[in-house]
Design a protein around this motif. Structure first.
Motif, PDB file in Angstrom:
ATOM      1  N   TRP A  60      -2.440 -10.933  -4.064  1.00  0.00           N
ATOM      2  CA  TRP A  60      -1.317 -10.011  -3.928  1.00  0.00           C
ATOM      3  C   TRP A  60      -1.240  -9.357  -2.549  1.00  0.00           C
ATOM      4  CZ3 TRP A  60      -2.974  -7.399  -9.118  1.00  0.00           C
ATOM      5  CH2 TRP A  60      -2.639  -8.258 -10.177  1.00  0.00           C
ATOM      6  N   GLY A  61      -2.280  -9.492  -1.759  1.00  0.00           N
ATOM      7  CA  GLY A  61      -2.256  -8.932  -0.412  1.00  0.00           C
ATOM      8  C   GLY A  61      -2.420  -7.423  -0.347  1.00  0.00           C
ATOM      9  N   ILE A  62      -2.835  -6.798  -1.448  1.00  0.00           N
ATOM     10  CA  ILE A  62      -3.025  -5.342  -1.447  1.00  0.00           C
ATOM     11  C   ILE A  62      -4.492  -5.033  -1.158  1.00  0.00           C
ATOM     12  CG2 ILE A  62      -1.104  -4.856  -2.996  1.00  0.00           C
ATOM     13  CD1 ILE A  62      -3.104  -4.681  -5.296  1.00  0.00           C
ATOM     14  N   PRO A  63      -4.778  -4.144  -0.226  1.00  0.00           N
ATOM     15  CA  PRO A  63      -6.175  -3.857   0.105  1.00  0.00           C
ATOM     16  C   PRO A  63      -6.911  -3.210  -1.062  1.00  0.00           C
ATOM     17  CG  PRO A  63      -4.717  -2.293   1.187  1.00  0.00           C
ATOM     18  CD  PRO A  63      -3.842  -3.334   0.571  1.00  0.00           C
ATOM     19  N   VAL A  64      -8.157  -3.584  -1.220  1.00  0.00           N
ATOM     20  CA  VAL A  64      -8.999  -3.028  -2.282  1.00  0.00           C
ATOM     21  C   VAL A  64      -9.442  -1.624  -1.877  1.00  0.00           C
ATOM     22  CG1 VAL A  64     -11.204  -3.311  -3.496  1.00  0.00           C
ATOM     23  CG2 VAL A  64      -9.757  -5.308  -3.021  1.00  0.00           C
ATOM     24  N   TYR A  65      -9.519  -0.728  -2.844  1.00  0.00           N
ATOM     25  CA  TYR A  65      -9.943   0.641  -2.554  1.00  0.00           C
ATOM     26  C   TYR A  65     -11.429   0.694  -2.206  1.00  0.00           C
ATOM     27  CZ  TYR A  65      -5.525   2.044  -4.678  1.00  0.00           C
ATOM     28  OH  TYR A  65      -4.197   2.196  -4.963  1.00  0.00           O
ATOM     29  N   ARG A  66     -11.753   1.566  -1.265  1.00  0.00           N
ATOM     30  CA  ARG A  66     -13.151   1.870  -0.969  1.00  0.00           C
ATOM     31  C   ARG A  66     -13.507   3.093  -1.810  1.00  0.00           C
ATOM     32  NH1 ARG A  66     -16.055   0.021   3.157  1.00  0.00           N
ATOM     33  NH2 ARG A  66     -14.191  -0.553   4.345  1.00  0.00           N
ATOM     34  N   TRP A  67     -14.006   2.844  -3.004  1.00  0.00           N
ATOM     35  CA  TRP A  67     -14.182   3.919  -3.973  1.00  0.00           C
ATOM     36  C   TRP A  67     -15.200   4.958  -3.524  1.00  0.00           C
ATOM     37  CZ3 TRP A  67     -10.490   4.781  -7.105  1.00  0.00           C
ATOM     38  CH2 TRP A  67      -9.716   3.736  -7.623  1.00  0.00           C
ATOM     39  N   SER A  68     -16.156   4.567  -2.707  1.00  0.00           N
ATOM     40  CA  SER A  68     -17.128   5.557  -2.222  1.00  0.00           C
ATOM     41  C   SER A  68     -16.431   6.612  -1.369  1.00  0.00           C
ATOM     42  CB  SER A  68     -18.229   4.868  -1.418  1.00  0.00           C
ATOM     43  OG  SER A  68     -17.679   4.154  -0.307  1.00  0.00           O
TER      44      SER A  68
END
Length: 339
Positions: A292-300
């Motif tokens: 989908w081309g959406i960046p993954v969250y950096r949950w930290s």
């Protein structure tokens, strides 16, 4: 996923809960067309639709995401998770109140209105036309608004300060790059929110004033949009109809959110879906899945600031909608990602 404001008197009055069945309609706002519209559905059409829904005994209207869209006009690939799409604003004499009858009439005379209304939505023309009309309203506001109205605008800007000014700067830069939101291809002085702020501060005074005026314009548009949407929510409550919103789990790589908070996203990983054998004509999707081309969250990073961005996103949605769903809510628990 349904999120219910149990403390809301309106929700209790409507008996909205997972235990009670209700009937409603899902409708894309852009599809709610009227004979006198400006080429796309807006909050004026939604108000009429709410009246009709109430008359036939339904109690819910569900909408697609209403955040500002980019070049592809997809509500699921918005350029801001907070800003409202300006084309949803109803434009007419005194709507907003800074728009005069003469200004509106002159604006209509400059376009082929019949052509704009005919056939499929002409997104580029509609967006350009509505922006020109809003610019006239803003010019009137800047020149003639009384102290009370100016104060209301400043209060809105302060209340939305966690995202509004950065969004406005992003919009100014997109505009300055001929509508290209690909911030990682902009000149180096524009590629980060910090360098862009420095660029504005270092401009010659006349150019700096012009940029600040554009910043104020984009903030003004959001002020008007939020006012109109909150008014529609109040109207829905009067008619006993609940509005249900939609929050896409991800955000566009080329959004104001990623541009202003890059440390909260993993910019080299993109969310998607696992392989789908049903896509017979798409070998890539069959083998690898959907990217989908959406960046993954950096949950930290999200956790470090107590999920401020997500909390603000939910608060912004709750101010306009009684209920909302999160599209692909399982992304909170697991994500299929591509490097």
């Amino acid at each position: 996923m349904f999120v219910i404001r149990r403390s809301s008197f309106v929700i209790l009055l409507m008996h909205l809960s997972p235990e009670n069945r209700i009937a409603g309609v899902l409708v894309p706002l852009f599809a709610l067309r009227r004979d006198d519209d400006l080429g796309i559905g807006d909050v004026g059409a939604l108000r009429e639709f709410i009246d009709w829904i109430a008359e036939i005994g339904f109690t819910l209207v569900q909408l697609l995401p209403i955040n500002e869209t980019g070049a592809d006009n997809s509500p699921y690939n918005a350029i801001s998770a907070m800003a409202i799409e300006p084309t949803t604003v109803q434009l007419a004499p005194d709507s907003p109140e800074d728009l005069t009858r003469n200004d509106f009439a002159r604006s209509l005379s400059e376009i082929n209105l019949a052509g704009l209304r005919r056939g499929r939505i002409k997104y580029r023309q509609v967006k350009e036309f509505k922006q020109r009309v809003l610019e006239k309203a803003f010019a009137n506001f800047s020149a003639r608004a009384d102290d009370k109205r100016q104060s209301e605008f400043r209060r809105f800007c302060e209340e939305e300060s966690s995202w509004l000014r950065d969004y406005a700067l992003f919009r100014v830069l997109v505009e300055g790059h001929n509508g290209n939101a690909a911030w990682d291809h902009w000149p180096s002085q524009h590629q980060t929110i910090e360098s862009a702020r420095s660029w504005v501060r270092e401009l010659p005074q006349d150019k700096q004033v012009a940029v600040i005026q554009r910043l104020d314009f984009f903030c003004y548009v959001q002020w008007i949009a939020h006012q109109q949407w909150r008014d529609v929510k109040a109207h829905a409550e009067e008619r006993g109809v609940a509005l249900m919103g939609d929050i896409p789990f991800g955000v566009s790589y080329y959004s104001a959110d990623v541009f202003s908070r890059p440390n909260e996203f993993m910019l080299d990983w993109f969310g998607g879906a696992p392989p789908e054998p049903h896509f017979k004509d798409d070998a890539f999707t069959q083998k690898w899945g959907q990217n989908w081309g959406i960046p993954v969250y950096r949950w930290s990073a999200k956790r470090a600031n107590n999920f401020q961005w997500w909390r603000e996103r939910v608060r912004a949605t709750r101010r306009i909608f009684h209920l909302f769903r999160i599209d692909h809510v399982q992304g909170f628990y697991r994500v299929y990602a591509f490097p």
